[in-house]
Motif scaffolding. Structure first.
Motif, PDB file in Angstrom:
ATOM      1  N   VAL A   1       0.861  -1.183   0.000  1.00  0.00           N
ATOM      2  CA  VAL A   1       0.000   0.000   0.000  1.00  0.00           C
ATOM      3  C   VAL A   1       0.894   1.229   0.000  1.00  0.00           C
ATOM      4  O   VAL A   1       1.982   1.217   0.582  1.00  0.00           O
ATOM      5  N   MET A   2       0.466   2.275  -0.694  1.00  0.00           N
ATOM      6  CA  MET A   2       1.245   3.524  -0.740  1.00  0.00           C
ATOM      7  C   MET A   2       0.323   4.716  -0.920  1.00  0.00           C
ATOM      8  O   MET A   2      -0.710   4.624  -1.598  1.00  0.00           O
ATOM      9  N   TYR A   3       0.714   5.833  -0.284  1.00  0.00           N
ATOM     10  CA  TYR A   3      -0.009   7.094  -0.443  1.00  0.00           C
ATOM     11  C   TYR A   3       0.509   7.797  -1.697  1.00  0.00           C
ATOM     12  O   TYR A   3       1.716   7.907  -1.919  1.00  0.00           O
ATOM     13  N   GLU A   4      -0.431   8.279  -2.482  1.00  0.00           N
ATOM     14  CA  GLU A   4      -0.064   9.127  -3.615  1.00  0.00           C
ATOM     15  C   GLU A   4      -0.252  10.601  -3.275  1.00  0.00           C
ATOM     16  O   GLU A   4       0.464  11.457  -3.795  1.00  0.00           O
ATOM     17  N   SER A   5      -1.184  10.901  -2.424  1.00  0.00           N
ATOM     18  CA  SER A   5      -1.433  12.238  -1.892  1.00  0.00           C
ATOM     19  C   SER A   5      -2.086  12.051  -0.525  1.00  0.00           C
ATOM     20  O   SER A   5      -2.420  10.917  -0.139  1.00  0.00           O
ATOM     21  N   PRO A   6      -2.295  13.094   0.240  1.00  0.00           N
ATOM     22  CA  PRO A   6      -2.931  12.903   1.550  1.00  0.00           C
ATOM     23  C   PRO A   6      -4.316  12.274   1.490  1.00  0.00           C
ATOM     24  O   PRO A   6      -4.764  11.683   2.493  1.00  0.00           O
ATOM     25  N   SER A   7      -4.967  12.335   0.335  1.00  0.00           N
ATOM     26  CA  SER A   7      -6.327  11.793   0.238  1.00  0.00           C
ATOM     27  C   SER A   7      -6.465  10.641  -0.751  1.00  0.00           C
ATOM     28  O   SER A   7      -7.565  10.107  -0.914  1.00  0.00           O
ATOM     29  N   THR A   8      -5.388  10.232  -1.420  1.00  0.00           N
ATOM     30  CA  THR A   8      -5.442   9.124  -2.389  1.00  0.00           C
ATOM     31  C   THR A   8      -4.342   8.121  -2.081  1.00  0.00           C
ATOM     32  O   THR A   8      -3.230   8.497  -1.682  1.00  0.00           O
ATOM     33  N   LEU A   9      -4.646   6.849  -2.282  1.00  0.00           N
ATOM     34  CA  LEU A   9      -3.662   5.794  -2.052  1.00  0.00           C
ATOM     35  C   LEU A   9      -3.964   4.610  -2.964  1.00  0.00           C
ATOM     36  O   LEU A   9      -5.079   4.466  -3.488  1.00  0.00           O
ATOM     37  N   LEU A  10      -2.963   3.740  -3.130  1.00  0.00           N
ATOM     38  CA  LEU A  10      -3.042   2.550  -3.977  1.00  0.00           C
ATOM     39  C   LEU A  10      -2.742   1.328  -3.142  1.00  0.00           C
ATOM     40  O   LEU A  10      -1.934   1.379  -2.196  1.00  0.00           O
ATOM     41  N   SER A  11      -3.368   0.175  -3.490  1.00  0.00           N
ATOM     42  CA  SER A  11      -3.150  -1.069  -2.765  1.00  0.00           C
ATOM     43  C   SER A  11      -3.182  -2.237  -3.738  1.00  0.00           C
ATOM     44  O   SER A  11      -3.786  -2.161  -4.819  1.00  0.00           O
ATOM     45  N   CYS A  12      -2.515  -3.335  -3.359  1.00  0.00           N
ATOM     46  CA  CYS A  12      -2.528  -4.566  -4.151  1.00  0.00           C
ATOM     47  C   CYS A  12      -2.284  -5.737  -3.214  1.00  0.00           C
ATOM     48  O   CYS A  12      -1.803  -5.554  -2.093  1.00  0.00           O
ATOM     49  N   GLY A  13      -2.636  -6.945  -3.677  1.00  0.00           N
ATOM     50  CA  GLY A  13      -2.446  -8.085  -2.793  1.00  0.00           C
ATOM     51  C   GLY A  13      -2.851  -9.402  -3.409  1.00  0.00           C
ATOM     52  O   GLY A  13      -2.713  -9.620  -4.616  1.00  0.00           O
ATOM     53  N   TYR A  14      -3.390 -10.279  -2.539  1.00  0.00           N
ATOM     54  CA  TYR A  14      -3.691 -11.651  -2.934  1.00  0.00           C
ATOM     55  C   TYR A  14      -4.841 -11.743  -3.934  1.00  0.00           C
ATOM     56  O   TYR A  14      -4.963 -12.745  -4.636  1.00  0.00           O
ATOM     57  N   ASP A  15      -5.692 -10.776  -3.982  1.00  0.00           N
ATOM     58  CA  ASP A  15      -6.839 -10.849  -4.881  1.00  0.00           C
ATOM     59  C   ASP A  15      -6.477 -10.459  -6.320  1.00  0.00           C
ATOM     60  O   ASP A  15      -7.373 -10.322  -7.145  1.00  0.00           O
ATOM     61  N   THR A  16      -5.186 -10.265  -6.614  1.00  0.00           N
ATOM     62  CA  THR A  16      -4.633 -10.002  -7.964  1.00  0.00           C
ATOM     63  C   THR A  16      -5.114  -8.673  -8.551  1.00  0.00           C
ATOM     64  O   THR A  16      -5.049  -8.481  -9.767  1.00  0.00           O
TER      65      THR A  16
END
Length: 501
Positions: A388-403
């Motif tokens: 998981v990572m923040y792109e801005s204080p109000s937006t973020l991205l995530s990835c994992g087991y669900d592909t």
């Protein structure tokens, strides 16, 4: 008798004949002097004609010949007149001396003329030799110079071309198309509508336009639409020291997948410790942070946050006097696979295994350690978030087991993502990284596959397998700059160079 003698014809004897004879001799002397003066004038005229002739040939009469002729004539005249004036002889003798003086002056003139003609001929021969020799020497020097030029012609041409390419004009050309005479503000506005190919062709028109089209203002719009050009979604320039045009060139390699691969480091270590290293120094601090493996760490604003398989997340100060002291220990009820601190340094998000809690994404207060909110509600059990990572204080991205890669906007909703991308081979996504604009990179669980995505499209752009079947390893971490991409596997660190593919 006397009168008859006085009236007799010339040549008869007598006193009358003597007087008339003497008179006749005087007249003959005057006539001789007159002829001499006429001859002298003619001589001068001849000398003048000769001078003109020599001038026509491009030469002048030497002054020595003129002096010799004049001195000879004057000497003869003075000798004759002096004898007559002295009375040392008859008038006839004086006349003869005058005539001889005249003849002497003529001889002197002839002698002077001969010397002059000889010198003239000698001078003409010498100059003729020099004139004949000059073309030969000039031709020889020309051939020698041409030989030297022919021998180094290619090198000189290359040097001249390089110098011309490197030299930039101080101002715009004085003459040329009407386009070059427009004000720079208007020319910038016109060129702002051109694409990358059109700007490249315009730069080939002349050197001034090449320098003008290198302006960062013209390439900024193109760079913001390119992949990994150093501009965020809001237009912030993260690489201000690098010319924008150069970044646009490198971004084409990212779009086309052109790169050079290499292994930078190798390691093998799993000890559940956190290590702090100072760059360009031997300063190192290691301390026991968790009871089991440390899966994730993030550091911002003098704070370290770590997550572990022991189902805890901990907050550590980075101040020199408080190293190793834990500020907060947070029980997450699940194994913590990923963690990220907010750009405002007020909160952090954890991604867990989604086994003990229905939502794997939860946001915690950094100062108090309390739960603030959770994201999503339709995760299946076991659909853990591995990065998981923040792109801005109000937006973020995530990835994992669900592909899936999911994009969250906290201003819109905390229950549903606003966009998602699916891994084409149905593989678990271990990590992700973004340039803050259009480029997205993910690391898969099998064969160390790194994929590049354009967030404006659904499909993947390029895939780079970094391992083979016997050494298959997931990609645990990804980082990249505008020129390089770094991927950490279980036993080594790979680098992809997009600047010099």
């Amino acid at each position: 008798m006397g009168s008859q003698g006085g009236l007799g014809p010339p040549g008869n004897g007598g006193p009358g004949e003597g007087e008339s004879g003497e008179t006749r001799k005087l007249q003959e002397g005057r006539a001789a002097r007159g002829k001499r003066r006429k001859g002298k004038g003619k001589g001068k005229a001849g000398a003048g004609q000769g001078g003109r002739g020599s001038g026509a040939e491009g030469k002048t009469q030497p002054p020595q010949a003129k002096e010799a002729a004049g001195l000879g004539a004057e000497a003869g005249e003075r000798a004759g007149l002096r004898k007559v004036g002295e009375g040392g002889g008859s008038v006839e003798d004086g006349a003869r001396r005058i005539v001889r003086g005249d003849e002497g002056s003529a001889g002197a003139r002839k002698e002077a003329k001969g010397r002059y003609d000889g010198k003239k001929e000698e001078w003409r021969v010498r100059t003729g030799q020099r004139e004949d020799a000059r073309p030969a020497r000039a031709q020889g020097r020309g051939c020698q110079a041409w030989g030297r030029l022919a021998g180094t012609g290619a090198a000189m041409a290359a040097a001249a071309e390089e110098e011309a390419g490197a030299r930039e004009p101080a101002g715009r050309p004085a003459a040329g198309p009407a386009l070059l005479r427009l004000p720079e503000e208007l020319l910038l506005l016109i060129c702002s509508y051109l694409d990358m190919q059109a700007l490249g062709r315009l730069a080939q028109v002349c050197r001034w336009l090449r320098r003008f089209t290198n302006c960062d203002l013209l390439w900024r719009r193109i760079a913001r639409a390119s992949l990994n050009s150093g501009f965020t979604r809001l237009g912030t320039d993260l690489m201000a020291s690098v010319p924008v045009k150069e970044r646009v060139k490198v971004s084409q390699n990212w779009r086309l997948g052109r790169c050079r691969e290499g292994i930078l480091l190798k390691w093998k270590c799993r000890d559940g410790k956190i290590g702090i290293h100072k760059i360009h120094s031997t300063f190192t601090v290691k301390y026991s942070a968790h009871e089991q493996e440390v899966n994730c760490v993030d550091c911002k604003g003098g704070i370290i946050v770590s997550g572990s398989r022991d189902r805890t997340a901990k907050v550590w100060p980075l101040a020199s006097g408080r190293l190793g002291q834990c500020l907060h220990t947070i029980q997450t009820e699940d194994r913590v696979w990923s963690i990220a601190i907010s750009p405002l340094h007020s909160s952090f998000v954890t991604g867990t295994a989604c086994c003990g809690h229905f939502s794997p994404l939860r946001i915690w207060d950094l100062n108090s350690g309390q739960l603030m909110t959770h994201l999503g509600g339709d995760f299946p059990p076991g659909a853990g978030v591995l990065d998981v990572m923040y792109e801005s204080p109000s937006t973020l991205l995530s990835c994992g087991y669900d592909t899936y890669v999911r994009y969250w906007d906290l201003r819109a909703s905390v229950r549903k993502c606003v966009m998602e991308w699916e891994e084409p081979h149905d593989s678990t996504l271990y990590c992700l990284q973004t340039d803050g604009n259009h480029l997205l990179a993910t690391g898969s669980s099998y064969y160390g596959v790194v994929r590049l995505w354009d967030r404006r499209q659904r499909a993947c752009l390029h895939a780079f397998p970094l391992t083979s079947t016997p050494l298959s390893s997931p990609v645990y971490c990804l980082r990249f700059t505008t020129r390089h991409l770094y991927a950490a596997l279980s036993y080594n660190l790979h680098g992809l160079d997009f600047q010099t593919p």
